[in-house]
Write an enzyme that holds these catalytic residues in place. Structure first.
Site, PDB file in Angstrom:
ATOM      1  N   GLY A 143      44.576   9.027  -8.612  1.00 48.25           N
ATOM      2  CA  GLY A 143      44.066   9.648  -7.554  1.00 48.25           C
ATOM      3  C   GLY A 143      43.295  10.994  -8.195  1.00 48.25           C
ATOM      4  N   SER A 144      43.285  11.113  -9.495  1.00 46.17           N
ATOM      5  CA  SER A 144      42.671  12.385  -9.866  1.00 46.17           C
ATOM      6  C   SER A 144      41.256  12.602  -9.473  1.00 46.17           C
ATOM      7  CB  SER A 144      42.703  12.593 -11.325  1.00 46.17           C
ATOM      8  OG  SER A 144      41.806  11.765 -11.928  1.00 46.17           O
ATOM      9  N   ASN A 145      40.444  11.498  -9.179  1.00 44.34           N
ATOM     10  CA  ASN A 145      39.133  11.792  -8.661  1.00 44.34           C
ATOM     11  C   ASN A 145      39.318  12.100  -7.145  1.00 44.34           C
ATOM     12  OD1 ASN A 145      36.462  11.086 -10.321  1.00 44.34           O
ATOM     13  ND2 ASN A 145      38.045   9.612 -10.996  1.00 44.34           N
TER      14      ASN A 145
ATOM     15  N   LEU B 193      38.579  -5.885  -3.821  1.00 40.89           N
ATOM     16  CA  LEU B 193      37.208  -6.155  -3.350  1.00 40.89           C
ATOM     17  C   LEU B 193      37.019  -5.516  -2.064  1.00 40.89           C
ATOM     18  CD1 LEU B 193      34.624  -7.797  -4.314  1.00 40.89           C
ATOM     19  CD2 LEU B 193      35.368  -9.640  -3.373  1.00 40.89           C
TER      20      LEU B 193
ATOM     21  N   ASN C  68      30.595   3.601  -5.217  1.00 42.21           N
ATOM     22  CA  ASN C  68      31.661   3.469  -6.149  1.00 42.21           C
ATOM     23  C   ASN C  68      31.408   4.153  -7.440  1.00 42.21           C
ATOM     24  OD1 ASN C  68      34.035   2.120  -7.296  1.00 42.21           O
ATOM     25  ND2 ASN C  68      32.719   0.625  -8.400  1.00 42.21           N
TER      26      ASN C  68
ATOM     27  N   HIS D 250      32.365   3.643 -11.803  1.00 43.96           N
ATOM     28  CA  HIS D 250      32.769   2.655 -12.430  1.00 43.96           C
ATOM     29  C   HIS D 250      32.837   3.439 -13.782  1.00 43.96           C
ATOM     30  CE1 HIS D 250      33.915  -1.215 -13.851  1.00 43.96           C
ATOM     31  NE2 HIS D 250      33.281  -1.057 -14.901  1.00 43.96           N
TER      32      HIS D 250
ATOM     33  N   GLU E 157      33.409  12.040 -14.778  1.00 42.73           N
ATOM     34  CA  GLU E 157      33.583  11.676 -13.414  1.00 42.73           C
ATOM     35  C   GLU E 157      33.672  13.119 -12.510  1.00 42.73           C
ATOM     36  OE1 GLU E 157      35.285   7.277 -13.837  1.00 42.73           O
ATOM     37  OE2 GLU E 157      36.837   8.630 -13.625  1.00 42.73           O
TER      38      GLU E 157
HETATM   39  C1  GAR Z   1      38.229   6.069 -12.894  1.00 43.75           C
HETATM   40  O1  GAR Z   1      38.225   6.328 -14.018  1.00 43.75           O
HETATM   41  C2  GAR Z   1      37.364   5.168 -11.867  1.00 43.75           C
HETATM   42  O2  GAR Z   1      36.161   5.351 -12.462  1.00 43.75           O
HETATM   43  C3  GAR Z   1      38.010   3.895 -12.214  1.00 43.75           C
HETATM   44  O3  GAR Z   1      39.416   4.135 -12.326  1.00 43.75           O
HETATM   45  C4  GAR Z   1      39.788   5.420 -12.633  1.00 43.75           C
HETATM   46  C5  GAR Z   1      40.722   6.042 -11.713  1.00 43.75           C
HETATM   47  O4  GAR Z   1      41.295   7.113 -12.275  1.00 43.75           O
HETATM   48  N1  GAR Z   1      37.675   2.960 -11.481  1.00 43.75           N
HETATM   49  C6  GAR Z   1      37.306   1.744 -11.824  1.00 43.75           C
HETATM   50  O5  GAR Z   1      37.899   1.272 -12.820  1.00 43.75           O
HETATM   51  C7  GAR Z   1      36.821   0.591 -10.732  1.00 43.75           C
HETATM   52  N2  GAR Z   1      36.404  -0.539 -11.342  1.00 43.75           N
HETATM   53  P1  GAR Z   1      41.952   8.375 -10.983  1.00 43.75           P
HETATM   54  O6  GAR Z   1      42.766   7.504 -10.206  1.00 43.75           O
HETATM   55  O7  GAR Z   1      42.542   9.272 -11.846  1.00 43.75           O
HETATM   56  O8  GAR Z   1      40.826   8.747 -10.237  1.00 43.75           O
END
Ligand code: GAR
Length: 190
Positions: free
Chosen positions: A13-15, A87, A102, A104, A174
């Protein structure tokens, strides 16, 4: 008009934290809920820290689309997937047509689809010998990673690149671009 955004996440969940911080005090866009399909995910603690409501959902609620009830309750206008690995059900795709975004961690259409999530993506990129990777921000349709692309940014891969370094460089991209692209897209300024 206020736009109410629900974030979907599955893990760290850092994003999510970065997006919550970015929109704090914003009068046009509010982060109203974090939906998570994993009761042990660290993203839940991050949301609580900023007093954002959370909802843990079961796979059944996701599959049969009843997750929609939580979105109705919070008057959700847009959904943002920030590290979500399942999904999205058809009823949500239809109800929120062009209102689900989303991110990616690679340059789609490469390294996308079912099973391509987080570090799996980076490992595949590194194994392939490609000399670049990046991030893709796109709208969500019925298929994994196939919706309309609204933003991409690439970086070159260094000769001594590791999983850790690539993952961290992609996360930095990101954090820098995702919140502002969400804002511009929702406010029709993209
Ligand atoms: C992020 O890099 C995001 O782009 C990716 O998961 C990571 C989650 O990091 N998403 C995917 O791969 C979707 N197919 P986070 O939990 O630290 O935000």
């Amino acid at each position: 008009m206020v736009h109410n955004v629900t974030l979907f996440a599955s893990g760290n969940g850092s994003n999510v934290e970065n997006i919550i911080k970015y929109f704090m005090g914003n009068n046009n866009i509010k982060i109203t809920l974090v939906v998570c399909n994993n009761k042990d995910a660290f993203v839940l603690e991050r949301a609580h820290k900023y007093k954002v409501s959370t909802k843990i959902i079961s796979n059944a609620e996701l599959k049969d689309g009843s997750v929609y009830n939580y979105l109705k309750k919070t008057s959700t206008t847009h959904i943002v997937l920030a590290g979500f690995m399942n999904l999205i059900p058809l009823n949500l795709v239809r109800h929120y047509k062009n209102r689900i975004i989303n991110i990616h961690p690679a340059l789609l259409p490469n390294y996308g689809g079912k099973g391509y999530y987080g570090d799996n993506v980076h490992n595949s990129v590194l194994k392939s010998g490609d000399n670049s990777s990046g991030i893709t921000i796109h709208l969500v349709n019925e298929e994994y990673d196939k919706g309309k692309i609204i933003f991409q940014k690439s970086i070159s891969i260094n000769s001594d690149e590791t999983l850790e370094s690539l993952s961290s460089r992609i996360h930095e991209l990101e954090y820098k671009f995702f919140p502002q692209i969400i804002e511009k897209y929702i406010l029709n300024k993209l």
